[in-house]
Design a protein around this motif. Structure first.
Motif, PDB file in Angstrom:
ATOM      1  N   UNK A 268       0.244  -3.627  10.108  1.00 28.31           N
ATOM      2  CA  UNK A 268       0.495  -2.188  10.183  1.00 28.31           C
ATOM      3  C   UNK A 268       1.359  -1.855  11.392  1.00 28.31           C
ATOM      4  N   UNK A 269       1.196  -2.622  12.469  1.00 26.90           N
ATOM      5  CA  UNK A 269       2.054  -2.431  13.634  1.00 26.90           C
ATOM      6  C   UNK A 269       3.433  -3.016  13.421  1.00 26.90           C
ATOM      7  N   UNK A 270       3.478  -4.221  12.857  1.00 27.67           N
ATOM      8  CA  UNK A 270       4.762  -4.900  12.688  1.00 27.67           C
ATOM      9  C   UNK A 270       5.667  -4.225  11.684  1.00 27.67           C
ATOM     10  N   UNK A 271       5.102  -3.721  10.597  1.00 26.95           N
ATOM     11  CA  UNK A 271       5.922  -3.143   9.525  1.00 26.95           C
ATOM     12  C   UNK A 271       6.056  -1.624   9.602  1.00 26.95           C
ATOM     13  N   UNK A 345       2.114   3.960   4.923  1.00 22.16           N
ATOM     14  CA  UNK A 345       1.997   2.956   3.865  1.00 22.16           C
ATOM     15  C   UNK A 345       1.911   3.634   2.499  1.00 22.16           C
ATOM     16  N   UNK A 346       2.614   3.073   1.508  1.00 26.23           N
ATOM     17  CA  UNK A 346       2.431   3.490   0.123  1.00 26.23           C
ATOM     18  C   UNK A 346       2.248   2.241  -0.731  1.00 26.23           C
ATOM     19  N   UNK A 347       2.097   2.426  -2.012  1.00 25.78           N
ATOM     20  CA  UNK A 347       1.801   1.321  -2.921  1.00 25.78           C
ATOM     21  C   UNK A 347       2.821   0.189  -2.811  1.00 25.78           C
ATOM     22  N   UNK A 352       3.388  -6.954   0.797  1.00 27.67           N
ATOM     23  CA  UNK A 352       3.858  -7.531   2.060  1.00 27.67           C
ATOM     24  C   UNK A 352       2.765  -7.473   3.123  1.00 27.67           C
ATOM     25  N   UNK A 353       2.030  -6.368   3.174  1.00 23.31           N
ATOM     26  CA  UNK A 353       0.932  -6.261   4.132  1.00 23.31           C
ATOM     27  C   UNK A 353      -0.124  -7.325   3.868  1.00 23.31           C
ATOM     28  N   UNK A 354      -0.478  -7.500   2.612  1.00 25.84           N
ATOM     29  CA  UNK A 354      -1.498  -8.491   2.265  1.00 25.84           C
ATOM     30  C   UNK A 354      -1.043  -9.904   2.615  1.00 25.84           C
ATOM     31  N   UNK A 376      -5.554  -7.183  -0.128  1.00 17.98           N
ATOM     32  CA  UNK A 376      -4.742  -6.138  -0.760  1.00 17.98           C
ATOM     33  C   UNK A 376      -5.613  -5.000  -1.283  1.00 17.98           C
ATOM     34  N   UNK A 377      -6.767  -5.348  -1.851  1.00 16.06           N
ATOM     35  CA  UNK A 377      -7.672  -4.331  -2.364  1.00 16.06           C
ATOM     36  C   UNK A 377      -8.178  -3.408  -1.269  1.00 16.06           C
ATOM     37  N   UNK A 378      -8.459  -3.977  -0.097  1.00 16.83           N
ATOM     38  CA  UNK A 378      -8.913  -3.134   1.018  1.00 16.83           C
ATOM     39  C   UNK A 378      -7.807  -2.178   1.439  1.00 16.83           C
ATOM     40  N   UNK A 379      -6.588  -2.693   1.601  1.00 13.06           N
ATOM     41  CA  UNK A 379      -5.463  -1.791   1.910  1.00 13.06           C
ATOM     42  C   UNK A 379      -5.337  -0.703   0.843  1.00 13.06           C
TER      43      UNK A 379
END
Length: 383
Positions: A268-271, A345-347, A352-354, A376-379
């Motif tokens: 979340x910080x990097x992207x 963040x959106x869908x 990439x986050x996961x 990914x599910x948690x995000x």
């Protein structure tokens, strides 16, 4: 099983503790320091509280104040060049995690120039030489970088943050002076306080936890539960307790590791540029719920620390829920975001986050082994 614990050589705590800076520099036969900080601390006069002491003592120094939040590789390289040219033999990291992490990277590269690309420091790098001496002076109550063997740098080319773990980087001296943390704005106090709480809770339940680390982490959890909200309202004693809670949590997690909250917060910080404490606050309660069945009896202790009556008498599943609810409620009360969508963040960004979180160095320390799809599910549940 054996356990390794690494701490600072010397630390000072309390209001006015920075008065020990120059005597410590002289006792270590140091001759000049490069003070690494950021522009805000320079402009608001916080840096002057340190440079005034150096000026009064006639102790030579130069300042590098160009540290950016979530410091990128390029920032570190620029600071390394300044250090080389200025003739300093020690570093002061003054600030939150960003200036202190920058100082650690500079100190390691100065002593191990084969890592000048910075990227090669990721993970557990095989550095041969201890960093040049670093003095860690925090101005926030959250990261505990002044007492850890970890630092985080941003690879902007690939939009990711990477963690470096190196016993050679721990500051030889830490000075935790609450006079320097009092001036934090409310939002920063909330975010850094949640960061300290996350360190303590993740360190308490991580796979590497043991009796000594448990003792410091539970102390930090109780201190944060009792003092974070009060510190936001300007309670000076509570602010002092939060400064110490941050350090105490750092003593533990630096040695036993963290878990999935940090593994998911770093992307979340990097992207998206989300401040680290804010990202941790969004994720802490949801990941606690994900981990609940893998936490043994420890959530009882967390619930009790938050004042849940009967935490040791109620059924275990109720105690676990109470602990998670208490952390979630605190997150809301201090005004931290609770959704990843609130940091952009959106869908389309979930995959990439996961991927990044699954590969993060902190993720394997989680008490529950997480799959990429579960992450990914948690995000997704936090959109």
């Amino acid at each position: 099983m054996t356990h390794r614990m690494i701490f600072n050589q010397t630390s000072y705590f309390g209001r006015g503790a920075i008065s020990n800076l120059v005597p410590e520099l002289r006792s270590r036969n140091l001759n000049k320091v490069l003070l690494i900080t950021d522009a805000i601390l320079l402009e608001t006069g916080v840096t002057a509280k340190i440079t005034d002491l150096l000026d009064e003592a006639g102790f030579p120094y130069e300042i590098f104040s160009d540290v950016r939040p979530n410091p990128p590789v390029e920032n570190v390289k620029a600071a390394v060049e300044v250090f080389k040219k200025c003739g300093a033999d020690a570093l002061i990291g003054l600030g939150g995690g960003s200036p202190q992490d920058t100082a650690k990277a500079v100190g390691i590269i100065a002593a191990n120039p084969e890592f000048a690309d910075v990227i090669s420091l990721e993970g557990v790098a095989d550095t041969k030489n201890p960093s040049v001496p670093i003095i860690g002076i925090p101005t926030t109550a959250g990261t505990a970088s002044e007492t850890t063997i970890n630092y985080v740098i941003t690879d902007t080319d690939n939009q990711r943050k990477f963690v470096c773990v190196d016993p050679h980087d721990i500051p030889v001296l830490a000075i935790v002076d609450p006079d320097l943390t009092d001036s934090m704005p409310r939002g920063l106090k909330a975010a850094t306080g949640l960061d300290a709480l996350t360190h303590a809770i993740e360190g308490y339940i991580t796979k590497g936890a043991w009796e000594l680390s448990d003792s410091v982490h539970m102390t930090a959890i109780r201190m944060a539960a009792e003092n974070l909200e009060k510190s936001l309202e300007g309670d000076a004693e509570a602010g002092e307790k939060m400064a110490y809670a941050s350090y105490i949590a750092g003593m533990g997690y630096s040695n036993v590791g963290l878990g999935l909250v940090h593994g998911m917060a770093h992307p979340l910080g990097g992207r998206y540029g989300a401040p680290h404490g804010v990202a941790n606050g969004i994720l802490l309660a949801p990941v606690m719920r994900y981990n609940a069945e893998y936490s043994g009896e420890k959530y009882r202790d967390i619930a009790d620390a938050f004042g849940v009556k009967g935490a040791y008498d109620m059924p275990l599943d109720e105690a676990r829920k109470a602990a998670c609810d208490a952390v979630a409620d605190l997150t809301v009360r201090v005004g931290n975001p609770t959704k990843v969508s609130e940091v952009g963040v959106d869908e389309s960004g979930l995959d990439a986050l996961a991927d990044d979180a699954f590969a993060d160095v902190c993720t394997p320390g989680n008490p529950r082994e997480a799959t990429r799809d579960e992450i990914r599910e948690i995000y997704a549940s936090l959109l």
